[in-house]
Each structure stands twice: as structure tokens, then as C-alpha cells.
Design a protein around this motif. Structure first.
Motif, PDB file in Angstrom:
ATOM      1  N   VAL A  21     -34.553  -5.293  26.763  1.00 27.71           N
ATOM      2  CA  VAL A  21     -34.147  -5.866  28.122  1.00 27.71           C
ATOM      3  C   VAL A  21     -33.880  -4.830  28.897  1.00 27.71           C
ATOM      4  N   LEU A  22     -32.536  -3.991  28.765  1.00 25.45           N
ATOM      5  CA  LEU A  22     -31.836  -3.207  29.962  1.00 25.45           C
ATOM      6  C   LEU A  22     -32.705  -2.238  30.357  1.00 25.45           C
ATOM      7  N   PRO A  23     -32.791  -1.821  29.505  1.00 24.27           N
ATOM      8  CA  PRO A  23     -33.725  -0.339  29.195  1.00 24.27           C
ATOM      9  C   PRO A  23     -34.985  -0.144  29.995  1.00 24.27           C
ATOM     10  N   VAL A  24     -35.742  -1.191  29.414  1.00 23.01           N
ATOM     11  CA  VAL A  24     -37.207  -1.899  30.368  1.00 23.01           C
ATOM     12  C   VAL A  24     -36.632  -2.060  31.518  1.00 23.01           C
ATOM     13  N   GLY A  25     -36.255  -2.969  31.751  1.00 21.86           N
ATOM     14  CA  GLY A  25     -35.495  -2.918  33.521  1.00 21.86           C
ATOM     15  C   GLY A  25     -35.335  -2.329  33.938  1.00 21.86           C
ATOM     16  N   ALA A  26     -34.251  -1.321  33.727  1.00 23.98           N
ATOM     17  CA  ALA A  26     -34.219  -0.066  33.870  1.00 23.98           C
ATOM     18  C   ALA A  26     -35.296   1.272  34.362  1.00 23.98           C
ATOM     19  N   ILE A  27     -35.787   1.210  33.460  1.00 27.59           N
ATOM     20  CA  ILE A  27     -37.192   1.715  33.344  1.00 27.59           C
ATOM     21  C   ILE A  27     -38.118   1.273  34.775  1.00 27.59           C
ATOM     22  N   TRP A  28     -38.308   0.271  35.011  1.00 29.08           N
ATOM     23  CA  TRP A  28     -39.501  -0.146  35.682  1.00 29.08           C
ATOM     24  C   TRP A  28     -38.750   0.069  37.203  1.00 29.08           C
ATOM     25  N   ALA A  29     -37.479  -0.304  36.658  1.00 28.84           N
ATOM     26  CA  ALA A  29     -36.759  -0.252  38.608  1.00 28.84           C
ATOM     27  C   ALA A  29     -37.165   1.579  38.785  1.00 28.84           C
ATOM     28  N   ALA A  30     -36.701   2.145  37.858  1.00 26.59           N
ATOM     29  CA  ALA A  30     -37.023   3.774  37.877  1.00 26.59           C
ATOM     30  C   ALA A  30     -38.378   3.544  39.415  1.00 26.59           C
ATOM     31  N   ILE A  34     -40.068   5.452  42.125  1.00 31.20           N
ATOM     32  CA  ILE A  34     -41.151   6.560  42.356  1.00 31.20           C
ATOM     33  C   ILE A  34     -42.571   5.909  42.764  1.00 31.20           C
ATOM     34  N   ILE A  35     -43.206   4.742  42.812  1.00 30.08           N
ATOM     35  CA  ILE A  35     -44.266   4.801  43.433  1.00 30.08           C
ATOM     36  C   ILE A  35     -44.039   3.651  44.842  1.00 30.08           C
ATOM     37  N   GLY A  36     -42.673   3.389  45.040  1.00 28.81           N
ATOM     38  CA  GLY A  36     -42.367   2.701  46.745  1.00 28.81           C
ATOM     39  C   GLY A  36     -42.647   1.656  46.392  1.00 28.81           C
ATOM     40  N   LEU A  37     -43.007   0.855  45.159  1.00 28.36           N
ATOM     41  CA  LEU A  37     -42.537  -0.641  45.663  1.00 28.36           C
ATOM     42  C   LEU A  37     -41.512  -1.369  44.962  1.00 28.36           C
ATOM     43  N   ARG A  38     -41.363  -2.007  46.324  1.00 30.45           N
ATOM     44  CA  ARG A  38     -39.984  -2.748  46.620  1.00 30.45           C
ATOM     45  C   ARG A  38     -40.033  -3.970  45.680  1.00 30.45           C
ATOM     46  N   GLU A  39     -40.951  -4.436  45.318  1.00 27.96           N
ATOM     47  CA  GLU A  39     -41.044  -5.914  44.285  1.00 27.96           C
ATOM     48  C   GLU A  39     -40.552  -5.338  43.244  1.00 27.96           C
ATOM     49  N   VAL A  40     -41.386  -4.081  42.834  1.00 24.98           N
ATOM     50  CA  VAL A  40     -40.983  -4.336  41.503  1.00 24.98           C
ATOM     51  C   VAL A  40     -39.395  -3.321  40.940  1.00 24.98           C
ATOM     52  N   ILE A  41     -39.206  -2.785  41.691  1.00 28.79           N
ATOM     53  CA  ILE A  41     -37.783  -2.101  42.381  1.00 28.79           C
ATOM     54  C   ILE A  41     -37.118  -3.086  42.345  1.00 28.79           C
ATOM     55  N   ALA A  42     -36.709  -4.536  42.735  1.00 24.68           N
ATOM     56  CA  ALA A  42     -36.264  -5.854  42.582  1.00 24.68           C
ATOM     57  C   ALA A  42     -36.477  -6.795  41.184  1.00 24.68           C
ATOM     58  N   VAL A  43     -37.735  -5.941  41.064  1.00 23.91           N
ATOM     59  CA  VAL A  43     -37.963  -7.485  39.866  1.00 23.91           C
ATOM     60  C   VAL A  43     -37.233  -6.036  38.350  1.00 23.91           C
ATOM     61  N   ALA A  81     -35.415 -15.774  35.822  1.00 22.23           N
ATOM     62  CA  ALA A  81     -36.519 -15.941  35.965  1.00 22.23           C
ATOM     63  C   ALA A  81     -36.347 -16.006  37.370  1.00 22.23           C
ATOM     64  N   LEU A  82     -35.680 -17.256  38.164  1.00 19.99           N
ATOM     65  CA  LEU A  82     -36.398 -17.175  39.146  1.00 19.99           C
ATOM     66  C   LEU A  82     -35.637 -16.166  40.148  1.00 19.99           C
ATOM     67  N   PHE A  83     -34.712 -15.878  39.882  1.00 18.18           N
ATOM     68  CA  PHE A  83     -34.530 -14.300  41.096  1.00 18.18           C
ATOM     69  C   PHE A  83     -35.691 -13.565  41.075  1.00 18.18           C
ATOM     70  N   ALA A  84     -36.218 -13.425  40.025  1.00 18.78           N
ATOM     71  CA  ALA A  84     -37.298 -12.659  39.734  1.00 18.78           C
ATOM     72  C   ALA A  84     -38.719 -12.680  40.181  1.00 18.78           C
ATOM     73  N   VAL A  85     -38.607 -14.391  40.432  1.00 21.02           N
ATOM     74  CA  VAL A  85     -39.980 -14.802  40.825  1.00 21.02           C
ATOM     75  C   VAL A  85     -39.888 -14.966  42.766  1.00 21.02           C
ATOM     76  N   THR A  86     -39.031 -14.473  43.188  1.00 19.22           N
ATOM     77  CA  THR A  86     -37.873 -14.592  44.724  1.00 19.22           C
ATOM     78  C   THR A  86     -38.602 -13.495  44.385  1.00 19.22           C
ATOM     79  N   ALA A  87     -38.170 -12.624  44.421  1.00 17.60           N
ATOM     80  CA  ALA A  87     -38.820 -10.897  44.087  1.00 17.60           C
ATOM     81  C   ALA A  87     -40.004 -11.048  44.419  1.00 17.60           C
ATOM     82  N   GLU A  88     -40.714 -11.134  43.242  1.00 19.75           N
ATOM     83  CA  GLU A  88     -41.935 -11.387  43.257  1.00 19.75           C
ATOM     84  C   GLU A  88     -42.805 -12.396  43.228  1.00 19.75           C
ATOM     85  N   PRO A  89     -43.133 -12.772  43.679  1.00 20.76           N
ATOM     86  CA  PRO A  89     -43.869 -14.711  43.642  1.00 20.76           C
ATOM     87  C   PRO A  89     -45.336 -14.359  42.657  1.00 20.76           C
TER      88      PRO A  89
END
Length: 127
Positions: A21-30, A34-43, A81-89
Motif C-alpha cells: 500500500v505504501l508505494p502504491v499510495g506514493a505513486i498515486w500521489a505523484a 503530475i496531472i494536477g488533481l488535488r483529490e488524487v494527491i490527497a487519496v 477510508a473516511l479520510f479518503a472519502v473526505t478527499a474524494e466523495p
């Protein structure tokens, strides 16, 4: 004498999951950067922090029972999950369903009352 084998097996599984989960999350944040989506960064950051917590949990849970480890991981999964849903409902329903997995995994380790509480939290995440 307490049988530590179930706890040790659970600790290994938790750490392995965290190492995924750690590297997958870091990759998604990166990717979000790159694409400029705050929701994806947050999740992605939420996932990376959760993965890091899982790895740390392996080290800090040496003297905990399997019941305690399973409960802690299930609760932290619900909070994540609650934090992720808060970032991207828009991801609420899939995360609510996915957050039932730790509850099912905890069946062998925790009491029915704790499981019921965890399931209620999972339902709240989906709302």
C-alpha cells in the motif's frame, strides 16, 4: 502461556500489506501532482500514510494479542477510508465495501460486539 503464533502470522500479513500500500499510495500521489488533481494527491497521501502505519504496526505490536492487532488494523482501515472519502466523495461506496474486508478478516480474532461496531463504521463511510 499465550500462543503468539496467530499474532505473529497476522503481524507478517499486516506488514506485507503495508509494503504494498505504501508505494502504491506514493505513486498515486505523484500521479496526482503530475496531472494536477488535488483529490488524487490527497487519496494517494492517505494511502501512503496508511501503508507506513501498517509497516510500523508490525514493529510496535510485538506484545499485542492477535485480537488487539486485528481490531487496531480494522479501525485504522475504517479511519483511512473516511479520510479518503473526505478527499474524494465519489469513491465512498467502493471504499465502504472494501473496508468490510478487514472486518471479515477480524472475524477469527475479535468479539461479535467489536465486529458490529466496525460494520457500522463501514456503513457510515459509505454514506
Amino acid at each position: 502461556m499465550v500462543n503468539r503464533e496467530p499474532a505473529e502470522s497476522l503481524r507478517r500479513a499486516v506488514a506485507l500489506f503495508g509494503l504494498v500500500v505504501l508505494p502504491v499510495g506514493a505513486i498515486w500521489a505523484a500521479v496526482g501532482v503530475i496531472i494536477g488533481l488535488r483529490e488524487v494527491i490527497a487519496v494517494g497521501l492517505v494511502a501512503a500514510v496508511f501503508g507506513a502505519w501498517l509497516v510500523v504496526e508490525r514493529v510496535t505490536s510485538k506484545h499485542r494479542s492477535a485480537r488487539s492487532i486485528a481490531t487496531r488494523v480494522a479501525l485504522m482501515t475504517q479511519f483511512t477510508a473516511l479520510f479518503a472519502v473526505t478527499a474524494e466523495p465519489a469513491i465512498a461506496m467502493p471504499l465502504a465495501m472494501g473496508s468490510l474486508i478487514p472486518v471479515v478478516m477480524a472475524l477469527a480474532y475479535v468479539e461479535r460486539r467489536t465486529l458490529t461496531s466496525l460494520m457500522v463504521v463501514s456503513a457510515i463511510v459509505g454514506m
